[in-house]
Design an enzyme around this catalytic site. Structure first.
Site, PDB file in Angstrom:
ATOM      1  N   CYS A 268       0.806  -1.206   0.000  1.00 36.55           N
ATOM      2  CA  CYS A 268       0.000   0.000   0.000  1.00 36.55           C
ATOM      3  C   CYS A 268       0.843   1.260   0.000  1.00 36.55           C
ATOM      4  O   CYS A 268       0.844   2.048   0.945  1.00 36.55           O
ATOM      5  CB  CYS A 268      -1.012  -0.052   1.129  1.00 36.55           C
ATOM      6  SG  CYS A 268      -2.257  -1.292   0.731  1.00 36.55           S
ATOM      7  N   GLU A 269       1.607   1.412  -1.020  1.00 38.25           N
ATOM      8  CA  GLU A 269       2.256   2.634  -1.463  1.00 38.25           C
ATOM      9  C   GLU A 269       2.875   2.280  -2.808  1.00 38.25           C
ATOM     10  O   GLU A 269       2.789   1.126  -3.215  1.00 38.25           O
ATOM     11  CB  GLU A 269       3.300   3.139  -0.465  1.00 38.25           C
ATOM     12  CG  GLU A 269       4.419   2.194  -0.141  1.00 38.25           C
ATOM     13  CD  GLU A 269       5.320   2.767   0.966  1.00 38.25           C
ATOM     14  OE1 GLU A 269       6.208   3.535   0.603  1.00 38.25           O
ATOM     15  OE2 GLU A 269       5.107   2.443   2.143  1.00 38.25           O
TER      16      GLU A 269
END
Ligand SMILES: *Cc1c(COP(=O)(O)O)cnc(C)c1O
Length: 398
Positions: free
Chosen positions: A325-326
């Site tokens: 999640c990036e």
């Protein structure tokens, strides 16, 4: 190709696979490139520290280069003798040097303060000095070795200071070390660094070895250039042998290849979770991320990717990304045979600095590792489980 699919069926993806026969071939290629009386090849194990890989390299005749006490302990566990291990850390404290010395390994000193500490505490233990040659520092920007490596080693300009400490404590300097970290292309620049070290070496009477570190370039892309180790070895042996004759002593020549020995032997296989078509491009989301392979994001490194499930599909352009999640882009605008949900993609050059730099970010498990050697596949690390994530955590009463 299908071998990888079979392995994936058996061990599941994401999966690291190492080809021990390639490691053996690279080791022998490296060894045969040099024509000197005493050659010591210290595998720089930070590239890939699995015990079975260490054991294979020990069997092949390698020694070890370790950058932490934990790597020393792994090396000892894998069967290396303390005398075969070189400790080459950067910026570690006195306690860690004390422990390394207690294991009986050779130590490499990379700053003046530490030299003074070790020389006063262990006057009977021989030491190796890591020298920063500042080669081309501020000069040729293409190979600005001095700049890249500036935090490493004792400046070649501080040798008078080194000699004062050596005389004061009567400590024996038995080795000089230089590791430029550069990509060796034609070897000429490397040979110039060697000449600086040779001239420094003349003032250390008890020297037994010269260690030229590493910096051997491996091909990452098809048609990428690589160090021509055979031609480098030939040229280097000539200058080294000349130096030995001049000094009237058969010094040991040491190198510390990491990447050269294991990079190309490694593959990383991942499964395609999702294909996302946007108005701008097609994203391939893998069941992996920079928690497993960080080189593309961290170094902007190129890793060649193959679609092993659909090798004959028609070529399309993809952005290969992870599930972290990036932003975690493995490759942008990469041409691959058509990728479908559930396909397996294989990253090449996944032997060096891939698993060893992996993490549990996003509380994900690190992959399993398999070693193939002489036509036999061995599971050499199981996939992690929740137990591994929970281990060492303490949930307090709040
Ligand atoms: C990392 C390292 C190496 C290995 O470098 P490669 O590019 O992987 O060959 C060798 N020597 C030292 C001291 C290192 O820190």
């Amino acid at each position: 190709m299908s071998d990888f699919l079979e392995l994936t069926e058996q061990y599941k993806a994401p999966l690291y696979v190492y080809d021990g026969d390639i490691i053996e071939q690279k080791f022998n290629l490296f060894k045969s490139a040099f024509d000197v009386k005493n050659l010591d090849i210290h595998y720089a194990c930070k590239a890939l520290t699995n015990l079975s890989i260490l054991k294979l390299l020990k069997k092949l005749g390698a020694r070890l280069d370790c950058v932490s006490v934990q790597e020393i302990q792994l090396g000892l566990k894998a069967g290396f003798e303390p005398s075969e291990i070189m400790f080459t850390p950067n910026g570690v404290g006195e306690e860690e040097y004390d422990r390394a010395i207690s294991f009986g390994v050779s130590v490499n000193v990379d700053n003046i303060d530490m030299l003074e500490y070790l020389a006063s505490k262990y006057p009977d233990i021989p030491l190796c000095i890591r020298i920063n040659p500042h080669l081309l520092g501020g000069g040729n920007s293409k190979i600005s070795v001095g700049t890249i490596d500036s935090k490493f080693g004792i400046s070649i300009h501080q040798l008078p200071h080194v000699h004062r400490i050596v005389e004061q404590y009567n400590v024996r300097i038995n080795g000089l070390h230089v590791h430029t970290g550069s990509d060796i292309h034609d070897g000429e620049i490397f040979i110039r660094a060697a000449e600086l070290i040779f001239s420094a070496a003349e003032s250390f009477e008890q020297l037994e070895y010269l260690d030229f570190g590493s910096g051997f370039k491996v091909p990452y892309k098809p048609n990428d250039y690589a160090t021509d180790i055979k031609s480098f070895g030939e040229k280097f042996s000539v200058v080294f042998n000349k130096f030995c004759i001049k000094m009237g002593k058969d010094f040991h020549l040491k190198f510390e290849p990491g990447k050269f020995l294991v990079s190309e032997a490694g593959s990383f296989i991942t499964k395609v979770n999702v294909i996302k078509q946007t108005t701008a491009c097609t994203f391939v989301h893998l069941d992996s991320g920079f928690n497993h392979l960080i080189r593309p994001m961290f170094y902007n490194a190129y890793h060649h990717i193959e679609n092993i499930s659909n090798p004959d599909g028609s070529d399309k352009l993809y952005n290969i990304v992870g599930y972290i999640c990036e932003s975690d882009t493995f490759a942008s605008n990469r041409m691959l045979p058509e990728v479908r949900k559930g396909d397996y993609l294989k990253f090449n050059n996944a032997g060096a600095y891939c698993f060893s730099m992996s993490s549990n970010y996003n509380s994900r498990y690190r992959p399993a590792e398999v070693l193939i050697y002489k036509n036999q596949a061995h599971l050499i690390r199981t996939r992690e489980s929740l137990e591994d994530i929970l281990q060492n955590q303490i949930m307090v009463e709040i």
